[in-house]
Design an enzyme around this catalytic site. Structure first.
Site, PDB file in Angstrom:
ATOM      1  N   ASN A   1       0.943  -1.212   0.078  1.00  0.00           N
ATOM      2  CA  ASN A   1       0.072  -0.239   0.280  1.00  0.00           C
ATOM      3  C   ASN A   1       0.715   1.275   0.033  1.00  0.00           C
ATOM      4  O   ASN A   1       0.997   1.907  -0.962  1.00  0.00           O
ATOM      5  CB  ASN A   1      -1.074  -0.159   1.220  1.00  0.00           C
ATOM      6  CG  ASN A   1      -2.194   0.950   1.239  1.00  0.00           C
ATOM      7  OD1 ASN A   1      -2.146   2.015   0.384  1.00  0.00           O
ATOM      8  ND2 ASN A   1      -3.398   0.188   1.510  1.00  0.00           N
ATOM      9  N   ASP A   2       1.277   1.737   1.014  1.00  0.00           N
ATOM     10  CA  ASP A   2       2.098   2.973   1.464  1.00  0.00           C
ATOM     11  C   ASP A   2       3.257   2.833   0.331  1.00  0.00           C
ATOM     12  O   ASP A   2       3.695   3.931  -0.071  1.00  0.00           O
ATOM     13  CB  ASP A   2       2.536   3.220   2.682  1.00  0.00           C
ATOM     14  CG  ASP A   2       1.195   3.186   3.710  1.00  0.00           C
ATOM     15  OD1 ASP A   2       0.152   3.920   3.408  1.00  0.00           O
ATOM     16  OD2 ASP A   2       1.169   2.804   4.762  1.00  0.00           O
ATOM     17  N   VAL A   3       3.925   1.896   0.043  1.00  0.00           N
ATOM     18  CA  VAL A   3       5.169   1.786  -0.513  1.00  0.00           C
ATOM     19  C   VAL A   3       4.838   1.990  -2.111  1.00  0.00           C
ATOM     20  O   VAL A   3       5.764   1.969  -2.719  1.00  0.00           O
ATOM     21  CB  VAL A   3       5.980   0.389  -0.251  1.00  0.00           C
ATOM     22  CG1 VAL A   3       6.455   0.620   1.069  1.00  0.00           C
ATOM     23  CG2 VAL A   3       5.229  -0.796  -0.713  1.00  0.00           C
TER      24      VAL A   3
END
Length: 461
Positions: free
Chosen positions: A387-389
């Site tokens: 997700n965030d990466v």
């Protein structure tokens, strides 16, 4: 006997270093771990051979309890729970050091006849060990979801309270060094340091947990080295310094991978909260969904597919199914690679370990700096639970909390397929712009089940 013990220590330290070298790659990691373990066994034997070691019954009892608790726990733990296991075991090490410092205080009548450097080293170990023990327990609780992953802080009072607790611990240590042998001082030191460990880690959000684990690991190593100096134990000094140095280097590398300073991470407040939609109501934007059949067709006609694993893959234990899918693609002449972000998952190297467990060739594992230049030539990027990466907001939205964090540039691929259970946010608690990109299709469902369906569709093509 003294020379023999010294030789054993030299052999043990050589095995430590050689084993650590083996941990640099999945192919040699298991062997490196065994080599380092043998080295530690030799170091323990050398320590036990030291004259005047003490009560052998208690030593054997302690070793037996440790084996009975540690071995079954390590064997039964799931790979997804490995980060919290590491946090817990690391905390036990710090707690042991703190208790040893307390025992040393009592056995020497408050370091009455000991050199000053012994008292300083022992009390330093007590403070750092206590911080590491209680901080690691909080990290375990957050990772195990026994405690909310959201930052839990005192607001503006957080840093003053932390400074006050550190001051209390240091003042207690100074009073002890100047000759006060009151046991209330060592208890006060341990309590203040323990509370400090709690108040430092509680405000840190879920997104920073991988860095916190590494930092606490370094703390435990440094406390062990300091206690080794106080006890004149070579094994503790060397092993502690190796752990402290390697943990510090890893912490720094991971902080850079998130574009965050270590002081900012310790200050806390990042990640673990509800989804935040910067720049407007992004939750209302349309997303395009797809099916396993369409995904299989799209990959079957691709020249290059890059798999981007994340914590969702780990939770679903989908690594073996992913490997089966990759083999089918390779049989069709399609190039397959795996993009590994330094902080993907909840522990350094989490994705590497999972994929190595599924016998993914090491050559196919590409670090972020290497793979980012290849996304522009990638036909399909298959994002599994990351997700965030992969969030483009890190590069395009200055108002985003993760702005400036290096990411995997999957949005540069010709097509992106994201496997997720739903539209929930990652550890940083923010919306992912990638999900709304016109090139992105969402395949909703459990990662293992979704990949399994893709595998069946590929077999039918």
């Amino acid at each position: 006997m003294t020379d023999f013990i010294a030789i054993l220590y030299v052999i043990a330290f050589a095995l430590f270093i050689y084993g650590l070298m083996g941990l640099t790659g999945p192919r040699t990691a298991v062997r490196g771990n065994w080599i380092a373990a043998v080295g530690m066994g030799i170091a323990v034997i050398a320590t036990l051979l030291t004259p005047g070691m003490g009560n052998w019954l208690l030593i054997v009892l302690g070793v037996a309890i440790g084996v009975l608790v540690g071995v079954p726990s390590a064997r039964k733990v799931k790979m997804t729970a490995m980060p919290q296991m590491v946090a817990l075991f690391n905390g036990v090490g710090g707690g042991a050091v703190a208790l040893i410092a307390w025992v040393e205080f009592n056995s020497t009548d408050g370091y009455a006849h000991e050199p000053v450097y012994i008292a300083i080293a022992s009390l330093f170990a007590a403070i750092i060990g206590s911080i590491s023990f209680w901080g690691s327990n909080v990290a375990f609780g957050k990772l195990q979801e026994l405690i909310s992953g959201r930052p839990i802080s005192l607001g503006k009072l957080q840093q003053p309270v932390n400074a006050l607790l550190l001051l209390v611990a240091v003042v207690c240590a100074v009073l002890i060094i100047t000759g006060d042998d009151s046991e209330l001082l060592i208890i006060g030191l341990l309590v203040a340091a323990g509370i400090l460990g709690l108040t430092v880690v509680l405000p840190i959000g879920g997104a920073d947990m991988p860095v916190v684990i590494s930092l606490l690991n370094a703390f435990t190593g440094l406390s062990a080295a300091a206690m080794g100096l106080a006890l004149d134990n070579t094994a503790l000094i060397v092993a502690g310094m190796i752990v402290g140095a390697s943990g510090s280097i890893l912490t720094n590398l991971m902080a850079k991978a998130m574009n965050r300073s270590i002081p900012a991470i310790v200050a806390g407040g990042f990640g673990g909260g509800p989804a935040v939609a910067a720049g407007g109501a992004k939750e209302a934007r349309p997303v395009r969904s797809t099916s396993a059949a369409d995904t299989a067709i799209q990959m079957a006609y691709a020249s290059k597919v890059v798999v981007v694993p994340g914590y969702g893959m780990a939770v679903a234990q989908a690594q073996h199914t992913v490997r089966e899918m990759a083999k089918l693609l390779e049989k069709k002449g399609i190039e397959v690679a795996y993009a590994i972000h330094p902080v993907a998952g909840r522990m350094p190297g989490h994705m590497n370990v999972l994929l190595a467990e599924a016998d993914v060739p090491y050559e196919q594992l590409k670090e972020m700096d290497e793979i980012n230049s290849e996304f522009a030539q990638t036909d399909v990027a298959l994002v599994i639970g990351a997700n965030d990466v992969t969030n483009p907001a890190a590069q395009t939205d200055p108002s985003s909390p993760i702005y400036g964090m290096p990411i995997l540039k999957v949005n540069e691929s010709r097509s992106v397929i994201v496997l997720k259970r739903g539209m929930s946010s990652g550890f940083a608690g923010i919306d992912n712009d990638l999900f709304y990109d016109p090139k992105t299709s969402m395949l909703f469902g459990d990662a293992k089940s979704s990949v399994g369906e893709i595998v069946e569709e590929l077999k039918a093509l």
